[in-house]
Design a protein around this motif. Structure first.
Motif, PDB file in Angstrom:
ATOM      1  N   LEU A 121       0.842  -1.191   0.000  1.00  0.00           N
ATOM      2  CA  LEU A 121       0.000   0.000   0.000  1.00  0.00           C
ATOM      3  C   LEU A 121       0.880   1.246   0.000  1.00  0.00           C
ATOM      4  O   LEU A 121       2.021   1.193   0.458  1.00  0.00           O
ATOM      5  N   VAL A 122       0.345   2.345  -0.503  1.00  0.00           N
ATOM      6  CA  VAL A 122       1.054   3.621  -0.454  1.00  0.00           C
ATOM      7  C   VAL A 122       0.201   4.583   0.355  1.00  0.00           C
ATOM      8  O   VAL A 122      -0.977   4.782   0.063  1.00  0.00           O
ATOM      9  N   ARG A 123       0.825   5.158   1.401  1.00  0.00           N
ATOM     10  CA  ARG A 123       0.100   6.061   2.293  1.00  0.00           C
ATOM     11  C   ARG A 123       1.036   7.193   2.705  1.00  0.00           C
ATOM     12  O   ARG A 123       2.105   6.950   3.250  1.00  0.00           O
ATOM     13  N   ALA A 124       0.633   8.406   2.444  1.00  0.00           N
ATOM     14  CA  ALA A 124       1.377   9.599   2.887  1.00  0.00           C
ATOM     15  C   ALA A 124       2.850   9.539   2.490  1.00  0.00           C
ATOM     16  O   ALA A 124       3.737   9.802   3.290  1.00  0.00           O
ATOM     17  N   GLY A 125       3.116   9.146   1.250  1.00  0.00           N
ATOM     18  CA  GLY A 125       4.491   9.123   0.765  1.00  0.00           C
ATOM     19  C   GLY A 125       5.336   7.986   1.292  1.00  0.00           C
ATOM     20  O   GLY A 125       6.554   7.997   1.169  1.00  0.00           O
ATOM     21  N   GLN A 126       4.694   6.993   1.896  1.00  0.00           N
ATOM     22  CA  GLN A 126       5.408   5.834   2.416  1.00  0.00           C
ATOM     23  C   GLN A 126       4.802   4.559   1.847  1.00  0.00           C
ATOM     24  O   GLN A 126       3.645   4.531   1.441  1.00  0.00           O
ATOM     25  N   VAL A 127       5.599   3.508   1.844  1.00  0.00           N
ATOM     26  CA  VAL A 127       5.142   2.207   1.371  1.00  0.00           C
ATOM     27  C   VAL A 127       4.860   1.330   2.591  1.00  0.00           C
ATOM     28  O   VAL A 127       5.722   1.165   3.456  1.00  0.00           O
ATOM     29  N   VAL A 128       3.655   0.794   2.640  1.00  0.00           N
ATOM     30  CA  VAL A 128       3.233  -0.055   3.751  1.00  0.00           C
ATOM     31  C   VAL A 128       3.151  -1.494   3.243  1.00  0.00           C
ATOM     32  O   VAL A 128       2.569  -1.756   2.193  1.00  0.00           O
ATOM     33  N   VAL A 129       3.747  -2.415   3.996  1.00  0.00           N
ATOM     34  CA  VAL A 129       3.714  -3.831   3.654  1.00  0.00           C
ATOM     35  C   VAL A 129       2.914  -4.567   4.720  1.00  0.00           C
ATOM     36  O   VAL A 129       3.176  -4.420   5.914  1.00  0.00           O
ATOM     37  N   HIS A 153       3.793  -6.488   9.508  1.00  0.00           N
ATOM     38  CA  HIS A 153       3.353  -5.148   9.098  1.00  0.00           C
ATOM     39  C   HIS A 153       4.561  -4.230   9.237  1.00  0.00           C
ATOM     40  O   HIS A 153       5.225  -4.224  10.267  1.00  0.00           O
ATOM     41  N   SER A 154       4.853  -3.469   8.190  1.00  0.00           N
ATOM     42  CA  SER A 154       5.970  -2.528   8.266  1.00  0.00           C
ATOM     43  C   SER A 154       5.706  -1.337   7.353  1.00  0.00           C
ATOM     44  O   SER A 154       4.924  -1.418   6.411  1.00  0.00           O
ATOM     45  N   VAL A 155       6.381  -0.235   7.666  1.00  0.00           N
ATOM     46  CA  VAL A 155       6.261   1.006   6.900  1.00  0.00           C
ATOM     47  C   VAL A 155       7.656   1.387   6.427  1.00  0.00           C
ATOM     48  O   VAL A 155       8.621   1.328   7.206  1.00  0.00           O
ATOM     49  N   HIS A 156       7.773   1.790   5.165  1.00  0.00           N
ATOM     50  CA  HIS A 156       9.073   2.043   4.551  1.00  0.00           C
ATOM     51  C   HIS A 156       9.083   3.374   3.803  1.00  0.00           C
ATOM     52  O   HIS A 156       8.052   3.817   3.309  1.00  0.00           O
ATOM     53  N   ASP A 158      10.467   3.894   0.934  1.00  0.00           N
ATOM     54  CA  ASP A 158      10.359   3.707  -0.511  1.00  0.00           C
ATOM     55  C   ASP A 158      10.155   2.231  -0.854  1.00  0.00           C
ATOM     56  O   ASP A 158      10.253   1.353  -0.005  1.00  0.00           O
ATOM     57  N   LEU A 159       9.881   1.984  -2.120  1.00  0.00           N
ATOM     58  CA  LEU A 159       9.598   0.639  -2.593  1.00  0.00           C
ATOM     59  C   LEU A 159      10.821  -0.271  -2.472  1.00  0.00           C
ATOM     60  O   LEU A 159      10.692  -1.453  -2.127  1.00  0.00           O
ATOM     61  N   ALA A 160      12.001   0.249  -2.725  1.00  0.00           N
ATOM     62  CA  ALA A 160      13.223  -0.556  -2.625  1.00  0.00           C
ATOM     63  C   ALA A 160      13.413  -1.082  -1.207  1.00  0.00           C
ATOM     64  O   ALA A 160      13.737  -2.263  -1.008  1.00  0.00           O
ATOM     65  N   ASP A 161      13.203  -0.233  -0.226  1.00  0.00           N
ATOM     66  CA  ASP A 161      13.343  -0.643   1.167  1.00  0.00           C
ATOM     67  C   ASP A 161      12.296  -1.695   1.528  1.00  0.00           C
ATOM     68  O   ASP A 161      12.592  -2.666   2.230  1.00  0.00           O
ATOM     69  N   ALA A 162      11.079  -1.521   1.026  1.00  0.00           N
ATOM     70  CA  ALA A 162      10.002  -2.478   1.314  1.00  0.00           C
ATOM     71  C   ALA A 162      10.308  -3.850   0.732  1.00  0.00           C
ATOM     72  O   ALA A 162      10.130  -4.872   1.410  1.00  0.00           O
ATOM     73  N   THR A 163      10.787  -3.895  -0.498  1.00  0.00           N
ATOM     74  CA  THR A 163      11.077  -5.189  -1.114  1.00  0.00           C
ATOM     75  C   THR A 163      12.296  -5.851  -0.462  1.00  0.00           C
ATOM     76  O   THR A 163      12.350  -7.078  -0.363  1.00  0.00           O
ATOM     77  N   LEU A 164      13.244  -5.055   0.001  1.00  0.00           N
ATOM     78  CA  LEU A 164      14.390  -5.623   0.719  1.00  0.00           C
ATOM     79  C   LEU A 164      13.929  -6.259   2.031  1.00  0.00           C
ATOM     80  O   LEU A 164      14.347  -7.366   2.385  1.00  0.00           O
ATOM     81  N   GLU A 165      13.041  -5.581   2.737  1.00  0.00           N
ATOM     82  CA  GLU A 165      12.499  -6.139   3.980  1.00  0.00           C
ATOM     83  C   GLU A 165      11.794  -7.462   3.703  1.00  0.00           C
ATOM     84  O   GLU A 165      11.962  -8.442   4.441  1.00  0.00           O
TER      85      GLU A 165
END
Length: 91
Positions: free
Chosen positions: A20-28, A38-41, A43-50
């Protein structure tokens, strides 16, 4: 007011991953039999690395998630929608 945008939802018999994208952050949000994440990142690169480091997330489900993210980016860019500027880390 912060609007949440559904970016991708990948499901297999091993689990489910939503991006999900919320307030300029990527939520997984990820889950499978016996686990939840559940995590908040920033950017997309950080989210996929997590996601790559989640021990409960199978390689098969991770691969499906990455294919779905790539497909969504291509579709959104082709339609002139978010993907290049609106999705953090997708440019």
């Amino acid at each position: 007011m912060s609007v949440t945008r559904h970016f991708s939802d990948t499901r297999t018999d091993e689990g489910r991953v939503r991006v999900l994208v919320r307030a300029g952050q990527v939520v997984v949000e990820a889950e499978g039999p016996g686990w939840r994440h559940h995590s908040v990142h920033p950017d997309l690169a950080d989210a996929t690395l997590e996601l790559a480091w989640l021990p409960a997330l199978s390689a098969r489900l991770y691969g499906e998630v990455m294919r779905e993210i790539e497909r969504q980016l291509l579709l959104n860019r082709a339609a002139g929608g978010f993907g290049d500027t609106d999705l953090p880390g997708a440019a």
